[in-house]
Design a protein around this motif. Structure first.
Motif: not given
Length: 251
Positions: A23, A32, A53, A59
């Motif tokens: 991530y 992202t 997530n 992230f």
């Protein structure tokens, strides 16, 4: 580094740390979209469960403890994950692919500007660069059906995906899978770069593409057994970019 919670197995914690690192690398490479898009990883030894997530965490701040173990219906599996929010669209897309193929351990979905731009172009990804030739006749497409809240879409996603590793979601974004985190990261990196190059190249009056023979030869080179050590080396090189964050993301 935070000590592994006793309630979480060693193998699951290792998977959580690896996914949290992924991530953060997606954030590092600017793939992202605020708190949207998702990355999932199958829990080792638990084929019906995967990690995704906690919705609302950016992230670049993702931690192992932020991840949520869910089943293919989006149900939170463990008590230690209760209270964490999961985006419905995330489990709809990811569960479809994890459930369909045992060798899909990691799924990455992005909404980058260049990825969405290419997804909106009628001819999709064009063979304009070496990066793009990795996907020459080697990528799936799925038509846009609205925000992926309906589990009915899962069957069509799986059908369109077939045996490809990557998919362009029309008017939506990109999707990459792998039998490991390293493989999935490599796929999304090359696909994203290919889209970036295409958008830049299309500002030119004329475009040059390699011959069909060269395109077919190059995609075979990318698919050869010799590629695997390179994929692993690239993953470890990428991890070195966030080495100083390990105590944080593995907590």
């Amino acid at each position: 580094m935070k000590k592994r919670p006793a309630k979480i197995s060693k193998t699951e914690w290792q998977a959580r740390c690896e996914l949290a690192a992924l991530y953060r690398l997606i954030a590092w490479y600017r793939m992202t979209d605020l708190i949207d898009t998702h990355i999932s990883l199958r829990v080792p030894g638990e084929p019906e469960h995967f990690l995704i997530n906690r919705y609302g965490v950016t992230f670049d701040q993702m931690k192992a403890s932020d991840l949520v173990k869910i089943d293919h219906e989006g149900n939170i599996v463990e008590k230690y994950d209760q209270g964490k929010m999961v985006n419905v669209a995330g489990f709809v897309i990811h569960s479809a692919l994890h459930h369909a193929q045992d060798n899909i351990h990691c799924v990455i979905h992005t909404h980058t500007a260049d990825g969405v731009a290419v997804s909106a172009q009628e001819k999709g990804l064009l063979p304009l660069s070496q990066h793009a030739l990795k996907f020459y006749n080697n990528i799936a497409y799925h038509e846009y059906e609205g925000i992926a809240f309906s589990t009915d879409e899962r069957e069509r996603l799986v059908q369109d995906m077939g045996n490809y590793r990557c998919m362009i979601l029309r008017n939506h974004g990109l999707l990459a899978t792998g039998n490991s985190v390293a493989r999935a990261f490599h796929e999304i990196y090359f696909l994203e770069r290919a889209c970036q190059i295409q958008i830049k190249a299309m500002s030119s009056a004329e475009l040059h593409t390699p011959s069909k023979e060269v395109c077919e030869y190059t995609v075979k080179q990318f698919e050869s057994d010799a590629a695997e050590p390179i994929i692993q080396a690239a993953w470890h090189a990428a991890l070195s970019l966030i080495r100083d964050q390990r105590k944080d993301y593995c907590s």
